[in-house]
Design a protein around this motif. Structure first.
Motif, mmCIF file in Angstrom:
data_model
loop_
_atom_site.group_PDB
_atom_site.id
_atom_site.type_symbol
_atom_site.label_atom_id
_atom_site.label_comp_id
_atom_site.label_asym_id
_atom_site.label_seq_id
_atom_site.Cartn_x
_atom_site.Cartn_y
_atom_site.Cartn_z
ATOM 1 N N HIS A 3 9.000 65.933 27.790
ATOM 2 C CA HIS A 3 10.178 66.220 28.470
ATOM 3 C C HIS A 3 10.889 67.544 28.048
ATOM 4 C CE1 HIS A 3 13.751 65.309 31.373
ATOM 5 N NE2 HIS A 3 14.225 65.828 30.323
ATOM 6 N N ALA A 4 11.267 67.538 26.706
ATOM 7 C CA ALA A 4 12.047 68.440 26.212
ATOM 8 C C ALA A 4 11.027 69.924 26.037
ATOM 9 C CB ALA A 4 12.333 68.122 24.715
ATOM 10 N N SER A 5 9.886 69.666 25.994
ATOM 11 C CA SER A 5 8.973 70.842 25.971
ATOM 12 C C SER A 5 9.012 71.709 27.118
ATOM 13 C CB SER A 5 7.587 70.646 25.402
ATOM 14 O OG SER A 5 6.977 69.977 26.397
ATOM 15 N N ALA A 6 8.923 71.001 28.271
ATOM 16 C CA ALA A 6 8.975 71.532 29.513
ATOM 17 C C ALA A 6 10.351 72.367 29.862
ATOM 18 C CB ALA A 6 8.687 70.450 30.555
ATOM 19 N N GLN A 25 10.066 68.649 35.389
ATOM 20 C CA GLN A 25 11.402 68.888 35.937
ATOM 21 C C GLN A 25 11.795 68.197 37.095
ATOM 22 O OE1 GLN A 25 12.104 73.214 36.056
ATOM 23 N NE2 GLN A 25 12.748 73.134 33.944
ATOM 24 N N GLY A 26 10.100 67.923 37.860
ATOM 25 C CA GLY A 26 10.595 67.377 39.224
ATOM 26 C C GLY A 26 10.568 65.861 39.567
ATOM 27 N N THR A 27 10.398 65.002 38.019
ATOM 28 C CA THR A 27 10.432 63.558 38.193
ATOM 29 C C THR A 27 11.492 63.185 37.261
ATOM 30 O OG1 THR A 27 8.712 63.793 36.272
ATOM 31 C CG2 THR A 27 7.868 63.701 38.864
ATOM 32 N N PRO A 28 12.146 62.030 37.447
ATOM 33 C CA PRO A 28 12.975 61.455 36.777
ATOM 34 C C PRO A 28 12.411 61.228 35.308
ATOM 35 C CG PRO A 28 12.922 60.264 38.890
ATOM 36 C CD PRO A 28 11.812 61.065 38.618
ATOM 37 N N LEU A 29 13.333 61.432 34.383
ATOM 38 C CA LEU A 29 13.087 60.965 33.075
ATOM 39 C C LEU A 29 12.757 59.377 32.963
ATOM 40 C CD1 LEU A 29 12.539 61.484 29.959
ATOM 41 C CD2 LEU A 29 15.011 61.608 29.770
#
Length: 217
Positions: free
Chosen positions: A96-99, A61-65
């Motif tokens: 990314h989605a799991s987070a 969540q804290g880094t760009p995709l």
């Protein structure tokens, strides 16, 4: 002079749309499975497990995709593990989605009244049947609007996959635009396709949210 926009170009955009939908589906399903594990770990009684999952969520969540895509595709290549573009973006989007889904569902679980947990324990239910039969059905219902909203964001986010050479809808639009020299028209069509895909989902999410709000009154 470029070519005019015709059925061939439209077909190429539809092919890109197919990969956009497929990538979003893989990421959402895989991320849903992983997100459920993350949510359960975040609400477990194990301090170490909770902290580990909190760190996992913070990273994604804290880094760009875009950076996550670079790390998965190019970073793994630096250590000798070269992945096809489609596999690299599928892994990146799934993580990314799991987070994000894990955090959405964790919030829904913790939003339930404590009495639900106490009632399940009073019935003698162990952890697995307690979560499966009592807690998760209620939590997922609460989380459904936010989950649908995240799916919409995930579909639009697939456009970033073009950075590693994956040809989805946005990248297909760029290729067609370069061939036809009609960027305004081409990207109007691309935008209309995204809108047709995402707007019904947004309406569905708002409908569920309104229905839950009416039920809670």
């Amino acid at each position: 002079m470029g070519n005019s926009f015709g059925l061939g170009e439209l077909g190429f955009l539809i092919q890109g749309l197919k990969w956009t939908v497929l990538l979003a589906a893989i990421a959402f399903i895989g991320g849903g499975i992983g997100g459920l594990g993350v949510a359960l770990a975040r609400t477990s009684t194990s301090w170490g497990l909770r902290r580990a999952m909190a760190g996992y969520i913070a990273v994604f969540q804290g880094t760009p995709l875009l950076m996550q895509l670079f790390v998965i595709y190019y970073g793994l290549g630096l250590i000798g593990l070269t992945l096809p573009a489609w596999l690299a973006v599928a892994i990146a989007f799934t993580l990314h989605a799991s987070a994000f889904l894990g955090e959405i569902w964790r919030g829904a679980i913790e939003a339930l009244p404590k009495g639900q947990f106490e009632a399940a324990r009073a019935l003698g239910l162990h952890y697995v049947p307690q979560m499966r039969d009592v807690i998760l059905p209620q939590a997922l219902r609460i989380a459904l609007p936010a989950t649908v909203g995240f799916l919409v964001q995930l579909i639009k986010g697939t456009s970033l996959a073009a950075i590693v050479g994956f040809i989805e809808l946005a990248r297909a639009g760029q290729i067609v635009s370069n061939q036809t020299y009609a960027p305004l028209f081409v990207f109007t069509v691309v935008g209309a396709i995204y809108f047709a895909l995402c707007w019904p989902l947004s309406l569905y999410g708002m409908h569920i949210e309104n229905r839950i709000s009416r039920t809670a009154r």
